[in-house]
Design a protein around this motif. Structure first.
Motif, PDB file in Angstrom:
ATOM      1  N   TYR A 113      17.611  15.286   5.991  1.00  0.00           N
ATOM      2  CA  TYR A 113      18.120  15.091   7.500  1.00  0.00           C
ATOM      3  C   TYR A 113      17.322  13.798   7.983  1.00  0.00           C
ATOM      4  O   TYR A 113      17.782  13.329   9.192  1.00  0.00           O
ATOM      5  N   MET A 114      16.290  13.404   7.258  1.00  0.00           N
ATOM      6  CA  MET A 114      15.568  12.292   7.859  1.00  0.00           C
ATOM      7  C   MET A 114      14.944  11.377   6.801  1.00  0.00           C
ATOM      8  O   MET A 114      14.667  11.848   5.923  1.00  0.00           O
ATOM      9  N   LEU A 115      15.140  10.211   7.176  1.00  0.00           N
ATOM     10  CA  LEU A 115      14.493   9.042   6.164  1.00  0.00           C
ATOM     11  C   LEU A 115      13.070   8.983   6.660  1.00  0.00           C
ATOM     12  O   LEU A 115      12.669   8.995   7.792  1.00  0.00           O
ATOM     13  N   ASN A 116      12.356   8.645   5.435  1.00  0.00           N
ATOM     14  CA  ASN A 116      10.894   8.585   5.746  1.00  0.00           C
ATOM     15  C   ASN A 116      10.537   7.501   4.545  1.00  0.00           C
ATOM     16  O   ASN A 116      11.139   7.077   3.694  1.00  0.00           O
ATOM     17  N   ALA A 117       9.108   7.268   4.764  1.00  0.00           N
ATOM     18  CA  ALA A 117       8.670   6.287   3.675  1.00  0.00           C
ATOM     19  C   ALA A 117       7.061   6.610   3.440  1.00  0.00           C
ATOM     20  O   ALA A 117       6.729   7.329   4.671  1.00  0.00           O
ATOM     21  N   GLN A 118       6.426   6.074   2.455  1.00  0.00           N
ATOM     22  CA  GLN A 118       4.926   6.199   2.361  1.00  0.00           C
ATOM     23  C   GLN A 118       4.475   4.920   2.553  1.00  0.00           C
ATOM     24  O   GLN A 118       5.076   3.927   1.893  1.00  0.00           O
ATOM     25  N   VAL A 119       3.530   4.910   3.509  1.00  0.00           N
ATOM     26  CA  VAL A 119       3.007   3.442   4.027  1.00  0.00           C
ATOM     27  C   VAL A 119       1.457   3.615   3.933  1.00  0.00           C
ATOM     28  O   VAL A 119       0.920   4.546   3.908  1.00  0.00           O
ATOM     29  N   ILE A 120       0.944   2.670   4.236  1.00  0.00           N
ATOM     30  CA  ILE A 120      -0.528   2.179   4.378  1.00  0.00           C
ATOM     31  C   ILE A 120      -0.821   1.790   5.783  1.00  0.00           C
ATOM     32  O   ILE A 120      -0.486   0.861   6.143  1.00  0.00           O
ATOM     33  N   VAL A 121      -2.069   2.354   6.427  1.00  0.00           N
ATOM     34  CA  VAL A 121      -2.492   2.039   7.597  1.00  0.00           C
ATOM     35  C   VAL A 121      -3.874   1.715   7.709  1.00  0.00           C
ATOM     36  O   VAL A 121      -4.505   2.253   6.902  1.00  0.00           O
ATOM     37  N   THR A 122      -4.298   0.496   8.103  1.00  0.00           N
ATOM     38  CA  THR A 122      -5.510   0.178   8.273  1.00  0.00           C
ATOM     39  C   THR A 122      -6.030  -0.133   9.662  1.00  0.00           C
ATOM     40  O   THR A 122      -5.219   0.040  10.609  1.00  0.00           O
ATOM     41  N   ASP A 153      -3.920  -0.428  19.761  1.00  0.00           N
ATOM     42  CA  ASP A 153      -4.847  -1.458  19.559  1.00  0.00           C
ATOM     43  C   ASP A 153      -5.775  -1.188  18.377  1.00  0.00           C
ATOM     44  O   ASP A 153      -6.506  -1.931  17.911  1.00  0.00           O
ATOM     45  N   ALA A 154      -5.728  -0.049  17.833  1.00  0.00           N
ATOM     46  CA  ALA A 154      -6.808   0.558  16.663  1.00  0.00           C
ATOM     47  C   ALA A 154      -6.378   0.444  15.181  1.00  0.00           C
ATOM     48  O   ALA A 154      -7.130   0.022  14.393  1.00  0.00           O
ATOM     49  N   TYR A 155      -4.973   0.536  15.082  1.00  0.00           N
ATOM     50  CA  TYR A 155      -4.451   0.502  13.851  1.00  0.00           C
ATOM     51  C   TYR A 155      -3.392  -0.229  13.667  1.00  0.00           C
ATOM     52  O   TYR A 155      -2.554  -0.548  14.594  1.00  0.00           O
ATOM     53  N   THR A 156      -3.101  -0.743  12.279  1.00  0.00           N
ATOM     54  CA  THR A 156      -1.986  -1.409  12.057  1.00  0.00           C
ATOM     55  C   THR A 156      -1.395  -0.958  10.688  1.00  0.00           C
ATOM     56  O   THR A 156      -1.960  -0.575   9.855  1.00  0.00           O
ATOM     57  N   GLN A 157       0.051  -1.220  10.664  1.00  0.00           N
ATOM     58  CA  GLN A 157       0.517  -0.536   9.303  1.00  0.00           C
ATOM     59  C   GLN A 157       1.241  -1.868   8.449  1.00  0.00           C
ATOM     60  O   GLN A 157       1.604  -3.013   9.131  1.00  0.00           O
ATOM     61  N   LEU A 158       0.718  -1.888   7.026  1.00  0.00           N
ATOM     62  CA  LEU A 158       1.064  -3.062   6.265  1.00  0.00           C
ATOM     63  C   LEU A 158       2.870  -2.901   6.261  1.00  0.00           C
ATOM     64  O   LEU A 158       3.334  -1.815   6.421  1.00  0.00           O
ATOM     65  N   ASP A 159       3.203  -4.291   5.900  1.00  0.00           N
ATOM     66  CA  ASP A 159       4.606  -4.172   5.855  1.00  0.00           C
ATOM     67  C   ASP A 159       5.038  -3.572   4.488  1.00  0.00           C
ATOM     68  O   ASP A 159       6.491  -3.156   4.451  1.00  0.00           O
ATOM     69  N   GLU A 160       4.307  -3.761   3.514  1.00  0.00           N
ATOM     70  CA  GLU A 160       4.810  -3.469   2.245  1.00  0.00           C
ATOM     71  C   GLU A 160       4.715  -1.621   2.303  1.00  0.00           C
ATOM     72  O   GLU A 160       4.047  -1.214   2.715  1.00  0.00           O
ATOM     73  N   GLN A 161       5.900  -0.984   1.502  1.00  0.00           N
ATOM     74  CA  GLN A 161       5.825   0.113   1.746  1.00  0.00           C
ATOM     75  C   GLN A 161       5.684   0.902   0.083  1.00  0.00           C
ATOM     76  O   GLN A 161       5.987   0.024  -0.735  1.00  0.00           O
ATOM     77  N   LEU A 162       5.014   1.898  -0.055  1.00  0.00           N
ATOM     78  CA  LEU A 162       4.494   2.604  -1.406  1.00  0.00           C
ATOM     79  C   LEU A 162       5.858   3.132  -1.971  1.00  0.00           C
ATOM     80  O   LEU A 162       6.030   3.037  -2.936  1.00  0.00           O
ATOM     81  N   SER A 163       6.740   3.707  -0.814  1.00  0.00           N
ATOM     82  CA  SER A 163       7.946   4.305  -1.379  1.00  0.00           C
ATOM     83  C   SER A 163       8.809   4.713  -0.260  1.00  0.00           C
ATOM     84  O   SER A 163       8.439   4.802   0.876  1.00  0.00           O
ATOM     85  N   SER A 164      10.001   4.932  -0.687  1.00  0.00           N
ATOM     86  CA  SER A 164      11.084   5.377   0.429  1.00  0.00           C
ATOM     87  C   SER A 164      11.527   6.736   0.148  1.00  0.00           C
ATOM     88  O   SER A 164      11.489   6.851  -1.076  1.00  0.00           O
TER      89      SER A 164
END
Length: 286
Positions: free
Chosen positions: A135-144, A224-235
């Protein structure tokens, strides 16, 4: 169908067909007759929602925005509200059961819970559960941290990355992305993502690997504390997980979710949680 959601819907349709094929392939011995199956499902051992008219939802209570403790001390979240509405429309009782995520398989196999509804990733788990349609699209990502200077996967070399124990992100980093994980100083696990992000903010770790929805939630709370990398680990895709063989409940939940989308309930709920990172653009069940 809205054009802006066409790609999302097509992606989920592919996943749904794949899930149906898997379920059909794992449905039981060829020698089992349909009458035998019906008799088996009607026994007192059947603790499914379809049989008992009670949906017992296993969820991680530290997994916002899908399931968490609200300001009033009650359990709430996007998935929990979906579950409550599905139960209401089918005349089922609903019971929300916060669980130790490590124990989910034991709990669902024993019948202590009869579904897992908590931003639950299908990919990699197809053989372990019977799923609703995605029911929902998701992805695995990296946050720094926003000031970390980390802007790509290459920058993670020699860094400490943390993720939730037994999570989809952990599965990806020990599977398809094992080579990337091998470049880390260490890949650590922790019981819940809230604590993982506390460690990230304090500088105890350099990055968090998590679901896109979790990243969106945490970034919306502290942009202001976090940012997500543009590359995704998986969809990947979210669906509701049931004990293997519980196709009756899975089909009923899928059907009800479609009705909820058709009458506008889903879109309204997405808008309610929009400030926590939920987007109707990622809904794909129609």
């Amino acid at each position: 169908m809205k054009k802006r959601r066409l790609a999302s819907v097509l992606a989920c349709l592919v996943a749904a067909v794949f899930a149906v094929v898997l379920i059909a392939g794992c449905g039981g011995s060829p020698s089992t007759s349909s009458s035998d199956a019906s008799a088996s499902s009607s026994t007192s051992d059947d603790k499914s929602a379809a049989a008992t008219e009670k949906l017992v939802v296993g969820f991680d209570s530290s997994y916002p925005p899908y399931g968490y403790v609200g300001d009033d001390g009650a359990y709430t979240g996007f998935d929990l509200e979906l579950a409550q509405e599905v139960a209401s429309r089918n005349g089922w009782e609903v019971q929300l059961e916060p669980i130790d995520w490590d124990a989910k398989d034991t709990l669902i196999d024993s019948g202590a819970i009869n579904c897992l509804w908590n931003g639950f990733t299908v990919e990699g788990r197809e053989g372990k559960y019977t799923f609703s349609e995605p029911y929902m699209l998701n992805a695995q990502v990296i946050v720094t941290r926003a000031d970390s200077g980390i802007s790509s996967f290459d920058d993670l070399a020699g860094k400490t990355v943390i993720t939730q124990v037994d999570s989809a992100a952990y599965d990806v980093l020990t599977g398809d992305q094992a080579n990337l994980a091998a470049s880390f100083a260490s890949l650590e696990t922790i019981g819940d993502y809230n604590t993982a992000f506390m460690q990230l903010e304090s500088g105890a770790v350099d990055a968090v690997a998590c679901d896109l929805s979790i990243a969106s939630y945490q970034i919306s709370a502290k942009p202001d504390a976090y940012t997500q990398l543009d590359e995704q680990l998986s969809s990947e895709h979210y669906a509701v997980g049931f004990k293997t063989g519980d196709t009756a409940t899975a089909d009923k939940v899928s059907e009800t979710l479609k009705q909820m989308d058709e009458d506008g309930f889903v879109q309204a709920l997405c808008e309610k949680y929009a400030d926590q990172g939920i987007s109707y653009e990622n809904w794909c069940l129609e």
